[in-house]
Design an enzyme around this catalytic site. Structure first.
Site, PDB file in Angstrom:
ATOM      1  N   CYS A 176      11.031  21.683  22.844  1.00 28.14           N
ATOM      2  CA  CYS A 176      11.146  20.218  22.914  1.00 28.14           C
ATOM      3  C   CYS A 176      10.209  19.658  21.855  1.00 28.14           C
ATOM      4  CB  CYS A 176      10.777  19.704  24.305  1.00 28.14           C
ATOM      5  SG  CYS A 176      11.669  20.483  25.681  1.00 28.14           S
ATOM      6  N   ALA A 177      10.465  20.009  20.608  1.00 30.24           N
ATOM      7  CA  ALA A 177       9.470  19.846  19.542  1.00 30.24           C
ATOM      8  C   ALA A 177       9.228  18.407  19.131  1.00 30.24           C
ATOM      9  CB  ALA A 177       9.886  20.669  18.327  1.00 30.24           C
ATOM     10  N   ASP A 182       7.369  21.287  26.211  1.00 29.11           N
ATOM     11  CA  ASP A 182       6.667  20.004  26.308  1.00 29.11           C
ATOM     12  C   ASP A 182       7.727  18.977  26.698  1.00 29.11           C
ATOM     13  OD1 ASP A 182       4.907  17.927  26.112  1.00 29.11           O
ATOM     14  OD2 ASP A 182       4.814  17.912  23.932  1.00 29.11           O
ATOM     15  N   GLY A 185       7.012  17.186  16.053  1.00 24.25           N
ATOM     16  CA  GLY A 185       6.360  18.444  15.709  1.00 24.25           C
ATOM     17  C   GLY A 185       4.859  18.513  15.656  1.00 24.25           C
ATOM     18  N   GLY A 186       4.138  17.625  16.326  1.00 21.20           N
ATOM     19  CA  GLY A 186       2.683  17.718  16.304  1.00 21.20           C
ATOM     20  C   GLY A 186       2.174  19.046  16.823  1.00 21.20           C
ATOM     21  N   LYS A 187       2.704  19.481  17.965  1.00 23.60           N
ATOM     22  CA  LYS A 187       2.276  20.765  18.534  1.00 23.60           C
ATOM     23  C   LYS A 187       2.855  21.933  17.749  1.00 23.60           C
ATOM     24  CE  LYS A 187       1.676  18.845  23.173  1.00 23.60           C
ATOM     25  NZ  LYS A 187       2.186  17.476  22.880  1.00 23.60           N
ATOM     26  N   CYS A 209       2.839  14.968  29.287  1.00 22.78           N
ATOM     27  CA  CYS A 209       1.768  14.004  29.032  1.00 22.78           C
ATOM     28  C   CYS A 209       1.711  13.024  30.201  1.00 22.78           C
ATOM     29  CB  CYS A 209       1.942  13.289  27.695  1.00 22.78           C
ATOM     30  SG  CYS A 209       3.534  12.476  27.466  1.00 22.78           S
ATOM     31  N   ASP A 234      15.072  20.619  19.154  1.00 29.90           N
ATOM     32  CA  ASP A 234      15.116  19.313  19.802  1.00 29.90           C
ATOM     33  C   ASP A 234      16.576  18.856  19.861  1.00 29.90           C
ATOM     34  OD1 ASP A 234      12.781  17.261  20.596  1.00 29.90           O
ATOM     35  OD2 ASP A 234      14.558  16.125  20.015  1.00 29.90           O
TER      36      ASP A 234
END
Length: 404
Positions: free
Chosen positions: A233-234, A302, A237-239, A355, A257
């Site tokens: 679940c990119a 995520d 793409g921060g992670k 989150c 995604d």
């Protein structure tokens, strides 16, 4: 917070941003982009505008109560709300033309009444306060208060290009002051009012702006060079980029995604970061997942969530959302967890993350999944508390696949 009042032009911009968010339902970042576009604003003044608009949205119901202004009246009566905001923060009133005045006696009467209403004082809508109390009990009050505070700015060093120490030194030379974040080896906190994205350090891909709590989630993936890793679940793409850094560019990192535009943005960010082992793939159907069955050493989920852990950074969300949205998200999370977990190979690790700080989206989901899936065993989980950490709020759980 500010140490001097806003200029007349800045007060107008704040009101216009708030009106677009509250009347048109636009996300705050898009409202900023719309109103800042084409303006030659100094970075410091742009920062002042975002500080005020953000603070007002974090405690919108409080400021509206104190000024006797309704949400939908922002364009017509926003000047009175801005005057109240300045009074509340003990600043001189801004010099606005045709501003609606404030009855100071009435204001101070309302202020005393507001202090006796903790949820109102923390800028919490009634639906959210009810949910928070039901799910977190006594712990909710401190989380609610923490979510009303201004978020700090954090950077993630790109270890593919530099060390944290090198980045800190480079930024100092560019008049950006930072300090290391204890317990998060990849993070720097920005302590100066600086335009980060105009720095050479950013243009060269030495860092990404990313909350320290989010960095902890990526660190939990514990990806090693040469592994096959899937960020399912990119998003933008921060992670993903943090994981690429862990892998030192070696191995295969598949970012997936359901929205192509997010993956296109990730491709650009990956090029700047020298994250050459990142491959993007759109999730077109369930077949995309089935083709990757039992293939990955690590799978990060995520998942889409309520975002109730990041409200101090996205304060507009609590004025758009309703309690009816959560059950829909919970069902989607269950589906993703059940379906996407198939990609983890025997001996591989599944990392589930949100989150959110609500147990219904977090440990409750994991317990329900484990009760139905004997092929996985629980390793550990972590609640990243907004109140205790000072970061955004996150949850992560690690599960190992022990059989097919």
């Amino acid at each position: 917070m500010l140490n001097s009042p806003l200029s007349p032009s800045s007060t107008e911009l704040v009101i216009n941003v708030l009106d677009m968010v509250l009347s048109e339902g636009k996300p705050l970042d898009r409202a900023y982009s719309h109103h800042f576009s084409g303006l030659q604003l100094a970075p410091s003044e742009q920062a002042r505008i975002t500080v005020v608009a953000g603070d007002i949205l974090r405690r919108l119901n409080l400021y509206c109560y104190l000024s006797d202004v309704k949400f939908e009246e922002m364009s017509r009566m926003g000047t009175r709300l801005l005057n109240v905001w300045h009074l509340f923060h003990e600043l001189d009133l801004p010099k606005m033309q045709y501003a609606l005045q404030v009855d100071e006696k009435e204001y101070f009467d309302r202020l005393e009444k507001a202090k006796a209403q903790p949820a109102l004082w923390d800028g919490c809508p009634e639906w959210l306060d009810t949910m928070g109390q039901a799910q977190l009990g006594e712990a909710w009050a401190k989380e609610r208060a923490a979510l009303s505070t201004q978020p700090k700015r954090y950077l993630r060093v790109n270890l593919l290009k530099c060390t944290r120490e090198e980045l800190g030194k480079k930024l100092r030379n560019e008049q950006v002051q930072t300090k290391e974040v204890e317990g998060v080896d990849t993070a720097l906190e920005v302590t100066s009012d600086s335009a980060l994205f105009r720095t050479e350090s950013f243009k060269k891909g030495w860092f990404e702006q990313q909350d320290a709590g989010s960095q902890l989630v990526a660190t939990a993936v514990d990806a090693k060079p040469g592994m096959r890793v899937i960020d399912a679940c990119a998003g933008a793409g921060g992670k993903t980029l943090s994981i690429a850094s862990q892998m030192q560019g070696k191995g295969r990192l598949l970012a997936m995604d359901v929205e192509q535009w997010k993956l296109d943005s990730l491709k650009q960010r990956a090029r700047r970061a020298n994250a050459h082992n990142v491959e993007t793939r759109i999730i077109a159907s369930s077949k995309t997942i089935k083709r990757l069955k039992l293939s990955a050493d690590r799978v990060l989920l995520d998942v889409p969530c309520s975002g109730l852990g990041v409200l101090k950074r996205n304060p507009d969300a609590k004025w758009r959302d309703t309690p009816e949205r959560l059950p829909v998200l919970v069902e989607l999370q269950k589906h993703i967890l059940q379906s996407y977990s198939r990609m983890v190979k025997v001996g591989g690790i599944l990392i589930y993350a949100t989150c959110s700080i609500m147990p219904e989206e977090n440990r409750d989901q994991i317990d329900a999944f484990l009760a139905e899936n004997e092929h996985f065993k629980f390793i550990e989980d972590e609640n990243i508390s907004v109140a205790d950490s000072g970061f955004d709020g996150f949850y992560l759980a690690k599960l190992e696949r022990i059989s097919e």
